[in-house]
Motif scaffolding. Sequence first.
Motif, short mmCIF file in Angstrom:
data_model
loop_
_atom_site.label_atom_id
_atom_site.label_comp_id
_atom_site.label_asym_id
_atom_site.label_seq_id
_atom_site.Cartn_x
_atom_site.Cartn_y
_atom_site.Cartn_z
N LEU A 154 0.82 -1.22 0.00
CA LEU A 154 0.00 0.00 0.00
C LEU A 154 0.85 1.27 0.00
CD1 LEU A 154 -2.83 -0.99 2.52
CD2 LEU A 154 -3.03 -0.78 0.05
N GLY A 155 2.00 1.20 0.68
CA GLY A 155 2.80 2.41 0.84
C GLY A 155 3.76 2.69 -0.30
N LEU A 156 4.29 1.64 -0.95
CA LEU A 156 5.33 1.83 -1.95
C LEU A 156 4.88 1.64 -3.39
CD1 LEU A 156 8.37 0.10 -0.19
CD2 LEU A 156 7.68 2.50 -0.14
N SER A 157 3.76 0.96 -3.62
CA SER A 157 3.27 0.81 -5.00
C SER A 157 2.77 2.16 -5.50
CB SER A 157 2.15 -0.22 -5.06
OG SER A 157 2.63 -1.50 -4.70
N ASN A 158 3.16 2.50 -6.70
CA ASN A 158 2.85 3.82 -7.23
C ASN A 158 1.43 3.96 -7.77
OD1 ASN A 158 5.45 4.82 -6.71
ND2 ASN A 158 6.22 3.92 -8.61
N PRO A 160 -2.76 1.99 -8.39
CA PRO A 160 -3.68 0.89 -8.11
C PRO A 160 -3.45 -0.31 -9.04
CG PRO A 160 -4.85 2.97 -8.11
CD PRO A 160 -3.48 3.26 -8.62
N GLY A 161 -3.02 -0.03 -10.29
CA GLY A 161 -2.74 -1.12 -11.22
C GLY A 161 -1.63 -2.03 -10.71
N GLN A 162 -0.57 -1.44 -10.16
CA GLN A 162 0.51 -2.23 -9.58
C GLN A 162 0.00 -3.07 -8.41
OE1 GLN A 162 3.41 0.92 -8.72
NE2 GLN A 162 4.84 -0.11 -10.11
N ARG A 163 -0.83 -2.45 -7.57
CA ARG A 163 -1.32 -3.16 -6.38
C ARG A 163 -2.25 -4.31 -6.78
NH1 ARG A 163 -1.46 2.30 -4.45
NH2 ARG A 163 -3.72 2.50 -4.63
N LYS A 220 -14.54 -15.06 -16.42
CA LYS A 220 -15.95 -15.35 -16.65
C LYS A 220 -16.58 -15.64 -15.30
CE LYS A 220 -19.16 -18.19 -19.32
NZ LYS A 220 -19.29 -19.31 -20.29
N GLY A 221 -17.47 -14.73 -14.89
CA GLY A 221 -18.04 -14.87 -13.55
C GLY A 221 -16.95 -14.75 -12.51
N SER A 222 -16.87 -15.73 -11.61
CA SER A 222 -15.86 -15.70 -10.56
C SER A 222 -14.58 -16.43 -10.95
CB SER A 222 -16.42 -16.34 -9.28
OG SER A 222 -16.78 -17.69 -9.52
N SER A 223 -14.53 -16.96 -12.18
CA SER A 223 -13.34 -17.67 -12.65
C SER A 223 -12.42 -16.71 -13.38
CB SER A 223 -13.75 -18.83 -13.57
OG SER A 223 -12.61 -19.48 -14.09
N LEU A 224 -11.14 -16.72 -13.02
CA LEU A 224 -10.17 -15.83 -13.64
C LEU A 224 -8.90 -16.62 -13.96
CD1 LEU A 224 -9.25 -12.21 -12.77
CD2 LEU A 224 -7.42 -13.90 -12.82
N THR A 225 -8.35 -16.37 -15.14
CA THR A 225 -7.10 -17.00 -15.57
C THR A 225 -6.08 -15.91 -15.90
OG1 THR A 225 -8.27 -18.90 -16.50
CG2 THR A 225 -6.00 -18.55 -17.22
N ILE A 226 -4.90 -16.03 -15.35
CA ILE A 226 -3.81 -15.12 -15.70
C ILE A 226 -3.17 -15.62 -16.99
CG2 ILE A 226 -1.55 -14.23 -14.99
CD1 ILE A 226 -2.47 -14.41 -12.11
N LEU A 227 -3.25 -14.81 -18.05
CA LEU A 227 -2.72 -15.20 -19.35
C LEU A 227 -1.27 -14.78 -19.54
CD1 LEU A 227 -5.78 -14.14 -21.57
CD2 LEU A 227 -5.25 -16.43 -20.70
N ASP A 228 -0.87 -13.68 -18.96
CA ASP A 228 0.48 -13.16 -19.15
C ASP A 228 1.07 -12.79 -17.79
OD1 ASP A 228 2.82 -11.97 -19.96
OD2 ASP A 228 1.90 -10.89 -21.64
N LYS A 229 1.60 -13.80 -17.11
CA LYS A 229 2.16 -13.60 -15.79
C LYS A 229 3.37 -12.67 -15.83
CE LYS A 229 3.84 -16.19 -11.76
NZ LYS A 229 4.17 -17.54 -11.25
N SER A 230 4.18 -12.80 -16.87
CA SER A 230 5.38 -11.97 -16.99
C SER A 230 5.04 -10.49 -17.08
CB SER A 230 6.20 -12.39 -18.21
OG SER A 230 6.67 -13.71 -18.07
N ALA A 231 3.97 -10.17 -17.81
CA ALA A 231 3.57 -8.77 -17.94
C ALA A 231 3.10 -8.20 -16.61
CB ALA A 231 2.47 -8.64 -18.99
N LEU A 232 2.36 -9.00 -15.84
CA LEU A 232 1.92 -8.55 -14.52
C LEU A 232 3.12 -8.35 -13.59
CD1 LEU A 232 -1.29 -10.71 -13.86
CD2 LEU A 232 -1.16 -8.31 -14.51
N GLU A 233 4.08 -9.27 -13.66
CA GLU A 233 5.28 -9.14 -12.84
C GLU A 233 6.05 -7.88 -13.23
OE1 GLU A 233 6.24 -13.85 -11.90
OE2 GLU A 233 7.09 -12.89 -13.69
N GLY A 234 6.06 -7.57 -14.54
CA GLY A 234 6.72 -6.35 -15.00
C GLY A 234 6.04 -5.10 -14.46
N MET A 235 4.71 -5.13 -14.36
CA MET A 235 3.98 -4.00 -13.79
C MET A 235 4.37 -3.78 -12.32
SD MET A 235 0.09 -4.41 -15.24
CE MET A 235 -0.43 -3.02 -14.24
N VAL A 236 4.48 -4.88 -11.58
CA VAL A 236 4.80 -4.78 -10.16
C VAL A 236 6.20 -4.22 -9.94
CG1 VAL A 236 5.20 -6.14 -8.06
CG2 VAL A 236 3.21 -6.64 -9.51
N GLN A 237 7.13 -4.61 -10.81
CA GLN A 237 8.51 -4.19 -10.66
C GLN A 237 8.83 -2.83 -11.23
OE1 GLN A 237 10.58 -7.43 -12.55
NE2 GLN A 237 9.90 -8.92 -11.03
N ALA A 238 7.87 -2.26 -11.98
CA ALA A 238 8.11 -0.97 -12.63
C ALA A 238 8.31 0.13 -11.60
CB ALA A 238 6.94 -0.64 -13.55
#
Length: 238
Positions: A154-158, A160-163, A220-238
């Motif tokens: 909460l304190g260091l992520s720049n 909401p997308g990163q969080r 779809k509904g409550s089911s979610l699949t991460i398609l591009d894990k690397s891209a999400l990891e890149g967002m977190v590390q940005a």
Amino acid sequence: MKSPYGLNILDNCTTCPVRKQHLFCNLSPSLVERLNAITSPAIYPRAAMLFVEGQKGRGVFVLCTGKAKLSTASRDGKTIITKIAEHGDVLGLNATISSRPYEVTAEMVEPGQANFISSDALVHFLHDYGEVALRVAQQLSRNYYSAYDEIRTLGLSNSPGQRLAKLLLGWSTERGDSSHSLHLHLLLTHEEIAEMIGTSRETVSRLFSYFRMKHLIESKGSSLTILDKSALEGMVQA
């Protein structure tokens, strides 16, 4: 025995099929028998409150099945969800050990079983068995690092997308082996997810739409699949 919610009631810790997976319950047979003697099992529906923030700590709840959200609220009604507790977690431990009021509210987000151990029974159990006291210390350490990670997010992520990206990645990691870790079953509403990452429901809805548009996830509904894990990891590390 089946409950009205279709759950198998685990009314004996010694025959629990998953106790060896749980930090607190993975004890020697003799200790599990003693643990079973001081435990009161109960099945709770979705939205049931196990305890409320500010309530005097009266004992712990060992979450056997299901999930619970832990939250804290300000005087003006703003709520932050601090954690989604999984089976095996011991809820109310900090308050019980320190003889203080519960610091969070624990609410079931799906039907499940939580076994109650009163404060006095737990203290005597820890006094008599050093192995159990060590397990409690390990659980308290996990609680500390979980709280630290939440504050850091909460304190260091720049943004909401990163969080949100970090939250989804964290949930995927908790789902077990890598072959299943990219598929999630979301139990929380967008409002509740917003309470976890410190933003608004509208922002969470927009972020999910953006993630889908960028083919980072599909849902779809409550089911979610991460398609591009690397891209999400890149967002977190940005």
